[in-house]
Structures are given as C-alpha cells and as structure tokens.
Design an enzyme around this catalytic site. Structure first.
Site, PDB file in Angstrom:
ATOM      1  N   HIS C  43       0.826  -1.201   0.000  1.00 14.67           N
ATOM      2  CA  HIS C  43       0.000   0.000   0.000  1.00 14.67           C
ATOM      3  C   HIS C  43       0.867   1.261   0.000  1.00 14.67           C
ATOM      4  O   HIS C  43       0.552   2.244  -0.668  1.00 14.67           O
ATOM      5  CB  HIS C  43      -0.896  -0.012   1.255  1.00 14.67           C
ATOM      6  CG  HIS C  43      -1.939   1.069   1.251  1.00 14.67           C
ATOM      7  ND1 HIS C  43      -3.101   0.992   0.513  1.00 14.67           N
ATOM      8  CD2 HIS C  43      -1.971   2.274   1.870  1.00 14.67           C
ATOM      9  CE1 HIS C  43      -3.808   2.096   0.698  1.00 14.67           C
ATOM     10  NE2 HIS C  43      -3.139   2.900   1.509  1.00 14.67           N
ATOM     11  N   HIS C  89     -10.278   2.124  -0.003  1.00 19.78           N
ATOM     12  CA  HIS C  89     -10.389   1.574   1.351  1.00 19.78           C
ATOM     13  C   HIS C  89     -11.146   0.253   1.270  1.00 19.78           C
ATOM     14  O   HIS C  89     -12.092   0.010   2.004  1.00 19.78           O
ATOM     15  CB  HIS C  89     -11.116   2.579   2.271  1.00 19.78           C
ATOM     16  CG  HIS C  89     -10.225   3.132   3.342  1.00 19.78           C
ATOM     17  ND1 HIS C  89     -10.598   3.310   4.641  1.00 19.78           N
ATOM     18  CD2 HIS C  89      -8.931   3.524   3.281  1.00 19.78           C
ATOM     19  CE1 HIS C  89      -9.592   3.795   5.348  1.00 19.78           C
ATOM     20  NE2 HIS C  89      -8.560   3.931   4.541  1.00 19.78           N
TER      21      HIS C  89
END
Lengths: 84, 223, 664, 84
Positions: C43, C89
């Site tokens: 990420h 998300h």
C-alpha cells in the site's frame, strides 16, 4: 467521594412514531422472535461519576438528563446508578 | 444594517449563507465565532446549516449551550433584531427553547438531499413578505433529523397565531407533523426552517426562489 | 520466535528481511521491523507496481505536480489550480463497511487538504456482489451510510461516481473515494520537511490503538481472517475532520509553514520519513510528546497506530507556538513531537534514549521489487468469457423474434438491472448541494459540473471504470477506462485536462493477475498519450481476492475537465421538439462484455477468471470480443465535440455506455 | 407463556474511538458534572416478549443480539430481562 457507574436510558415518547423501533421489530420477527411487541430503539449514555452520595449523584444526573441528555418534547429518560 | 452568520465548530453552510448576504444582497455581514457573546449591534443573526458539534447525541443538543446561543436568548428577549435558523440552526433554536417543538430523525431513517416544493402559509412575516400566501416555491433540503414534532397544544397555538410559515407540498419528505417545514415564534422575530434558502438564490443553481426569503428579512430591517 | 519469523509475521519476505539487515548493517529490533513492515507494504511502497506505473504519461502544460505527492495539481485559469486524487479503502470496508468507507473519505479529503487546497467535491466508485446476495446488501448499506455520515458532516458535497453489482465482487467489495480541491497557485503546499532545527508538529486527534497493522493488513489475503483477526477497526470522526480542514487552511496561510502531510496508512511510521525523503533530511521524534488516547501504549503501538484525523506539519523553528495556537483555537490537539536533523535517518527517542534509527532512504523507496514475472494465460487472449455464443452477435439481428418487437421489454429489463437503473436511492443520502457550487449534480449527467464563485470557468469531474471489459481484454479495458472518462467530461461541454486512477486487482504474486495489471496500464497509457492527458496522481490496491473469488481487474479512472465559460455548459436531456439527434462515433454492433449479455442472455455464473479449461485457457468464440477502440477516431471525436461546444451548436449530449444506444 | 420486558444494551467496544462519547463528556463537564469519566454513548433496544421461561427467552434474545442487534466487530452488548 464515592464512585458510581451511571446509566441514562433515553427513549422516544410512546406517542411518538418510532420508525427505527418498527424496523427492528420487523427484523426480529423475521429472525424468528415472533412473540415480540412494542419495540422501541433509544439511546444509552453511560459514564463514571464521583459524588459524595448516591442521592446527590442521582439529583445532579437527573437535572442534567432533563436539561441536556433528553429532549423533553420527544423523549423520556430513566437514570440508573450503581456504586462501584 | 449589519448581519452576522454564526460559526459553530462543525457548521458547513456558514460561508454559503455569508456569500448570499454579503455578495448577492450587499449587506455588511460578519462571521460570528460561537464563543462571542456581544451581539448588540447586529440587526439580523443567522444560525446556518451544518453539524454543529458533530450533531452528536441530537442535532443541536450540544450547540445550544454555546456562549453565542446563551447571548441569543437575551438578544431575543430584548427584541434587538431578527434571528433565522436554517436546518441545523432551526434544530439549535428548538433545543434552546427559542422556537417550539423539536426535530426528530426522518421517518425514512436516512439522510435526504433533494429539492422539494413548499407552500407559503403566511406571507405577512419578515421572512415571507416578498411571497404570496399559497405560493409554491422550490428549495433544497439536506438533513437526517428534519421531522418536525410538537405536542397538540403547541400545534394549536402555532395554527392560531399563524406561526407556520412553510409546509411541504406534494410530499412530506421526512414525516413532519402536518408537513411543517418552517415556523416563527410568537414575537415574529425568531424564524426556523429546515429547507436551505441560501442554496437556491441564483438561476445558475435552480429557480432562485431562496433569494426573496433572505431579501425579505433585509427589507424588514431597513424598512 | 526468531527475528525472521517475526519479520514474516510483519508481512516481510525472507529476501526483504535480508535486505533490511544489509541496509542497517545489523538485525533490526522489533520497532524497526514495524517501521519497515509499514513503509515496505504494498500500500505504501508500490513495490510490485512501480515499474509498470512508470509507463503512464505524467507531464503536460498544465501539470504543476505529478505523482509522488499527496495529490496531483493542474493549473486552471487566473492563478487557480485544481488538486485531486483517488484513494481506496477496500479491505477495511470488507471488515467493517460503515467505518471502513467513512475513514476512506476522511483520508482522501486530508490528502487534498495537505496540498493547501479547500476540498470542494467528493466522488466514489463502489463495487459489490449481486444484490440478490444478503451479504452484498449489508456491505452496500454500511458503505453508503458511512460515506454519507462522513461527507455530509464534514460539508464536502458528494457529486458523482458509479456503482456496479457483479458476482466477482461478492467477497471483496471495492470502495474507491476521489476528492477534488481548489487553491490559488501561491497557496500550494508540499509534503516536505526541510531546514535543520525546524519543528515537526502533530495535529488533530489523539493517538489510540486504531487499525494497528492497517497498512500491512491491506497487503494480506482476506481469506477467512476477518473473523478471528479482529483488527482494531479505524473509526472516523468527521466533526474533528471538519475542524482540521478549517484549522489547516488557516495554518496554510502562515509563511512559516514548510510542508505538511496527512497521517494515512502507516500513521507516524510512514508520514515523517516520506516528508524527510522529499526534503533530503532526517527527522527525530520523541514518543513522550505524542498526545495519547489509550493508556499504557507501547512505542510500537504509538508509531504503527492509524488513528484518524491526524496530520504532521513541518514549521520554521521559533514559529511553532503560532501553529499550536491555531489548532488549539479549533479545539484540536497540537504538540511539537520532534524536529528536522541533518543526518538522513528516522530516529525515534523514548525517555531520553534512541530506541530506533533507520536510514530514510532504506524506509522510503528501499523496498526491493519482488521478482514477479507477468505471465499471459495459455494464449494471447484472456480467459473464456462467461457467455458461449455462435459467431459474433449482432444485437437483435440474429436472435429471431427477440430482436424485433422485443425492444421495449428488453429496455425495461435493462433498466431494471441495478447497474443501469437509477442510483437516486444512493445519492439522495449524500449532501450534494452544500458549498452552493453544484451546477450539475449526481444523476443529472455523465459528469458533475462545479462553478467557482467569482469566475467564468467551471470544473467538470467524473469517476468510473468497467471491470468486466478488463476481465475480457485488459488492454482494451484500459483504453476504454480513459475514453469513457473523456466522453463523460466532453458531454457537459468541458475539455478533459487530467487523470487520477485507482487500480484494483487481485494478488500480484499470481503471474496472470500481474499480466492483466501490465496490460491494463499499457492500454490506459496508450489512450492517455493519444488524447494528451497526464496522470497526476493515483493509487494501487492489490490482494482483492478470497479463496473462491477474484475480482475483475478494475481500473477506476477519475477525470477533471475545464469549461472556460460556464454559459457554454451542455445539459443531458433533450431540449426542444424538432431538434435533430446525431450519433457520433462508430457503431460496431458488438455486444462483448455488455450489460445486454449479462441481463438478457443469462449464463452460468462467471467462472473464476483465468480458469483453466481442459489444460488450456480457451478464448470465447467472438461473442465476448471487444471492439478495439480507434484512438485516432477518439482524438478527432474529442476535437469535434469541443468545437461544437465553442460554437454553441450543442443543445444536449450524452455518452453511450452501459445499456448501449437503447438505454442512452 | 410468560411475558417479559427485554432490554438489550449495545455499546461501542472500549478500545474503539467513540467520538460521540467524547463530545457528550465534554458537554457534561461544561454543564458542571466535572467528575465524569469514560463516557460511552450506545443504543437501547427495548421490547416485550412472550416465552415459556426466562431462561429460554434469554437464550433466544442473546442469539439474536449477537447476530443482528450488535455488530460484533465494533460493539458489545448485554441482555436484561424482567418478567411482567
């Protein structure tokens, strides 16, 4: 000073339409609790409080519940106290 | 004339309202921090839309204890000027007891943002003086706790004193008592409405129906 | 447990652990391992995708800031600039939809804020399983409520986006949030720390045990772990978020502000080193100075915490009190937690001792790129399409009675498909009129249009992407993702000027997934070059798969367009009787990957993509073939449309997408 | 069949950030309840239920609370029963 766990339970007045209560009741019945009735959904406000006595604590909390935690036009409340 | 738009921590429509009063209606308008208590020389005070204090517990429940609202109570008692609560502002005024009734969660249990039709119920008030009785206007609503509720005796008084200014027309988006969308107090100086006039003041964004409501308040002060 | 096992528990491979020891010249302690695990997570480091992302064009005459910062920045008119980015998300939303989606919105807003811009619009792209599946309905309910809760309370209008309901997303919903901000060029800030002795200030909320291992969590497969592994879910507080916007915009007006950055995934373990890397300096942090929300938190928990609504500022030495006053005026926490140092290291001090010290260059950009070779499936074409047909399907022509006369029935069936049908039941929960700039809002057109008070120009924004196309043909799917955005922007009369994107894929360790990743990027790059559109920011989300399902390769493209004169805006609806209707562009009659096939030619559920059949991946027989896009035609189409707009010859316009001409 | 008043109290898990609880605590302190701490705001679900026994009622309600009334990822609950 004593320490108390205070729970103020606030729920919509009976005569007020409670859409959330109706929705929860429908769901409870679908999940098999067929004998459910008069479902109400309200708020729980829980906190710790130091006070000289239970009686004094209850008075102060009741005064604040009336003024702030509940809106008397649409809600009613109950105060529960438990000494630690 | 001097106007003020109150800024609570969590207000969202303060700048939108300030833009209409200052840039469109050319009125000297200040942003009033919620800690202020000196309101003496304002002729019009607007409590804007938003989520004052995050609307935690109940919309307006905490904002009502802000210093500026305490000062507002005295300001109204002395009839110093006009007060208009829009959406969150209306919720705060009812919580503070400056307007009767309460705003409960929408019947549909969801936040609603759409344009609705309103019927002007009383055209002889500062807010509606530029409208005709029975006139239909369009304004956007954007709220989750906009269902107006009041006990029977309050409703009776609202009707007899003609304190009901707007009702939703054609549909009751949030289940309000008798489709009430906006009211005023007995003195005719404190106003509250859930729809947002400041969001429809220009043809670019819609019919422009909102401008004449705020203009009415200005003209009342200048009259 | 050996250090190596501890490293693996942190999501670091043996090879990565070896690299760490080499970079440090010793074994890392547990805190340093935590720092590496977050900074080297997929990420934060983009280690598996960096080399492919380089192929995207990122330059152009309007580009003030390309990828590498908190958000991309493009020049508009009269010193105005637009700042925008997409963030995903997906994993937190799968665990807890309401807070997962809400914190996604909060995070992307703070990325825009940390460039010094006021957020003016939000868009979101959502993917769920079929609505007939109760789990998908619960996720949808929670995600929409979470986005509404955060966006409405913080006062940023949600003006657009899209949602698809496909079986492939049943176990892995996608929640991509895009935020757009405006600022004057002179107010542009960057996420940089510079000047030895300058102070590092932590502002916003207190630090708790929220979402520890959030970032590495996003790099793990979500296989049955959601139940036992109860990560401490991150809870967003939009009220504090709103205060942070107002306080930060006030702070951005102070000359002594050097730079600032949001604490996103990784919290204090990633933001300060990233700021230091950009400034070519080091940073020292004192754990005791950090305001905490929970008792007895260890330095490890404090540094890896992902509590929301926090930002880090670098301010000139001596001016720190001014900034503490600004944030405390708004009722926010604000403490000086460290300072810039010359030595290019990230040094953590606790009770007067240094408990961790790592070279900045090791943490930021030091992650070795995993040796992953993209491997195309058995033959140059993707897996079999879910639909078996005889020869290429001409809409209606071949299917006898169904085609003629059946049009109305089919139209109703198409309109009933949740992917095509009205999304009012979603966007009416979003406040899309706050800030009174929304000229064209959700549901009204292919793109939203925002006015800028006091200016003649307006901003068009759109967001979307069709994963099914990329499943059938990743390259063509990538091309179409960019072209769809261009069509949407030009349909309101604006000129597309820049792109942001979120690339949602399954595990990069699977060669075929990496192949489709490479092909999608190749397609997007080709289309962007042809239409002269720079990519200025973006995000990659891998590991979107479960034991039984793997999501479609899903690039979501966010695009911004400039309309020089708002009076030239073009509505969608037909305006006047007698106006002539034109269809521009090529009509191929192909129905590959179309909603028509999915709704009107039901077939067995989509097999696991790239599924092996009898040893070799078999290409469908034409039915699924996507008509290759003619980019030269697209370029001329774009030019023609803009010319029509300038000459005010267009009464209205609409892009033909899902449901084709019938629905358009 | 007996009749019970059932109260299910749902509150956020202790370690989870509770913005609403913090906001209410700040307000309680400003209103003079200075010795308040650990304020949490949760939900109260109240309904009437017919069941053969208290024990049976409690079992059925607990099962439903775990599955529907509370979200185990972020909330904990308690069940209170009172025979009418």
């Amino acid at each position: 000073m004593k320490e108390f766990v205070v729970r103020v339970l606030v729920e919509p007045k009976p005569e007020l339409l409670d859409p959330q209560g109706q929705a929860v009741e429908r769901a409870l019945k679908e999940l098999g609790l067929t004998t459910v009735s008069q479902t109400r959904v309200g708020k729980l406000i829980k906190f710790k409080l130091k006070a000289v006595s239970a009686q004094h604590a209850r008075e102060r909390v009741t005064e604040i519940a009336q003024k702030f935690l509940a809106n008397p036009v649409i809600e009613r409340y109950s105060v529960e106290l438990e000494e630690l | 004339m001097r106007a003020a738009v109150v800024v609570f921590p969590g207000s969202n429509c303060d700048l939108d309202t300030h833009y209409v009063l200052k840039d469109l209606l050319r009125i000297e308008t200040e942003l009033l921090w919620y800690r202020e208590t000196d309101l003496k020389d304002y002729d019009l005070i607007v409590l804007p839309g938003g989520f004052a204090y995050g609307d935690y517990l109940r919309a307006g429940a905490i904002a009502r204890f802000a210093p500026v609202v305490q000062a507002l109570v005295e300001y109204v008692e002395r009839g110093r000027g006009l007060v208009l609560g829009i959406c969150n502002g209306f919720q705060i005024l009812t919580e503070a007891g400056l307007l009767p009734g309460a705003l409960a969660p929408n019947l549909g249990r969801k936040f609603l943002c759409k344009t609705v039709k309103l019927r002007v119920e009383n055209a002889y008030t500062p807010l509606t003086r530029l409208c005709r009785e029975g006139e239909l206007i369009e304004l956007p609503i954007a709220h989750g706790e906009g269902r107006y509720v009041a006990p029977p005796e309050t409703l009776a008084k609202l009707k007899s004193n003609r304190q009901i200014l707007f009702t939703y027309h054609g549909e009751n988006p949030n289940g309000s008592l008798e489709s009430i969308a906006g009211i005023m107090d007995e003195t005719g100086t404190v106003f509250g409405m859930m729809p947002h006039p400041e969001r429809n003041c220009e043809r670019l964004l819609g019919t422009g129906d909102g401008l004449k409501l705020l203009q009415g308040m200005v003209e009342e002060v200048l009259a | 447990m050996t250090k190596l096992e501890l490293a693996q528990q942190h999501g670091l491979s043996p090879r990565e652990y070896e690299t760490i020891c080499a970079l440090l010249g010793r074994e890392p302690n547990e805190l340093e391992l935590g720092l590496f695990s977050l900074n080297w997570s997929e990420h934060c480091s983009y280690k598996s995708s960096k080399r492919f992302l380089k192929r995207l064009p990122t330059t152009g005459r309007r580009v003030l800031q390309g990828p590498g910062e908190n958000a991309g920045v493009l020049e508009l008119e009269n010193d105005w600039c637009v700042v925008f980015k997409v963030e995903s998300h997906n994993h937190p939303s799968a665990v807890e939809p309401f807070h997962g989606a809400a914190t996604g919105v909060g995070g992307i807003i703070r990325d825009i804020l940390s460039m010094g811009a006021r957020p003016i619009a939000l868009l979101d792209s959502l993917r769920f399983g079929e609505l007939s599946n109760p789990k998908a309905r619960n996720l949808l309910e929670g995600v929409v409520a979470g986005i509404a809760h955060y966006g409405n309370c913080i006062g940023v209008p949600t003006v657009g986006g899209d949602v698809y309901f496909e079986d492939a997303y049943t176990d892995n919903c996608l929640v991509n949030a895009m935020c757009v901000g405006l600022l004057k060029r002179s107010d542009l800030k960057r996420a940089v720390a510079q000047g030895v002795g300058n102070k590092i200030i932590l502002v916003g909320a207190r630090t708790g045990r929220d979402g520890i291992h959030g970032a590495t969590f996003a790099s793990e497969d979500l296989i049955g772990e959601a139940e036992e592994k109860r990560p401490n879910v991150q809870v967003g507080d939009p009220f504090t978020g709103k205060l942070l916007i107002e306080a930060t915009l006030e702070a951005c007006r102070q000359p002594e502000l050097i730079g600032l950055q949001d604490l996103g995934a990784g919290g204090l373990s990633t933001a300060p080193p990233e700021m230091a890397a950009r400034g070519g300096v080091g940073i020292v942090i004192d754990i005791e100075e950090i305001p905490l929300r929970a008792e007895k938190m260890t330095p490890y928990e404090i540094l890896l915490s992902e509590s929301q609504e926090r930002m880090v500022l670098c301010v000139r030495q001596g001016a720190e009190q001014k900034f503490l006053r600004i944030y405390r005026k708004w009722g926010l926490e604000a403490e000086v937690i460290g300072e810039v140092i010359a030595e290019k290291v990230y040094r953590i001090r606790h009770e007067g001792r240094t408990i961790a010290e790592v070279p900045i260059s090791a943490l930021v950009g030091g992650a070795p790129e995993p040796e992953l070779a993209p491997l195309p499936p058995g033959n140059p074409h993707p897996a079999p399409s879910p639909w078996k047909g005889e020869g290429s399907e001409r809409f209606g022509a071949r299917s006898g009675g169904e085609g003629r006369g059946g049009g109305l029935k089919q139209l109703i069936q198409l309109l009933r498909s949740p992917t095509i049908g009205s999304k009012r039941w979603i966007y009416q929960q979003y406040d899309h009129t706050v800030q009174t700039n929304t000229v064209i809002g959700p549901g009204a057109h292919d793109a939203a249009l925002l006015r800028v008070k006091g200016e003649r120009f307006a901003l068009a924004v759109t967001m979307g992407g069709n994963g099914r196309y990329c499943q059938l043909d990743p390259y063509e799917g990538g091309v179409r993702a960019v072209c769809e955005g261009v069509h949407n922007i030009v349909s309101v009369g604006a000129e597309p000027i820049g792109i942001t994107d979120c690339l949602n894929f399954a595990n990069p360790t699977d060669p075929q997934v990496l192949w489709s990743f490479e092909r999608v990027i190749a397609g997007m790059a080709e289309a962007a070059k042809a239409l002269e559109l720079p990519f200025v920011s973006g995000n990659v989300s891998f590991y979107n798969q479960s034991e039984t399902r793997r999501i479609y390769p899903t690039p979501v493209v966010g695009m911004v367009g400039l309309l020089k004169d708002i009076e030239q805006r073009v509505p969608m609806g037909f305006q006047r009787e007698g106006d002539r209707i034109y269809l521009v562009g090529k009509l191929s009659g192909r129905v590959g990957g179309s909603e028509y096939l999915r709704v009107l030619r039901p077939s067995p559920p989509t097999p696991l993509p790239f599924e092996r059949e009898k040893g070799a991946v078999r290409r469908g027989e034409g039915l699924d073939e996507l008509e290759p896009t003619d980019l030269e035609l697209e370029r001329r189409l774009l030019g023609a449309m803009l010319a029509l707009v300038q000459r005010r010859l267009l009464r209205s316009a609409h892009d033909v997408s899902e449901g084709g001409l019938l629905v358009a």
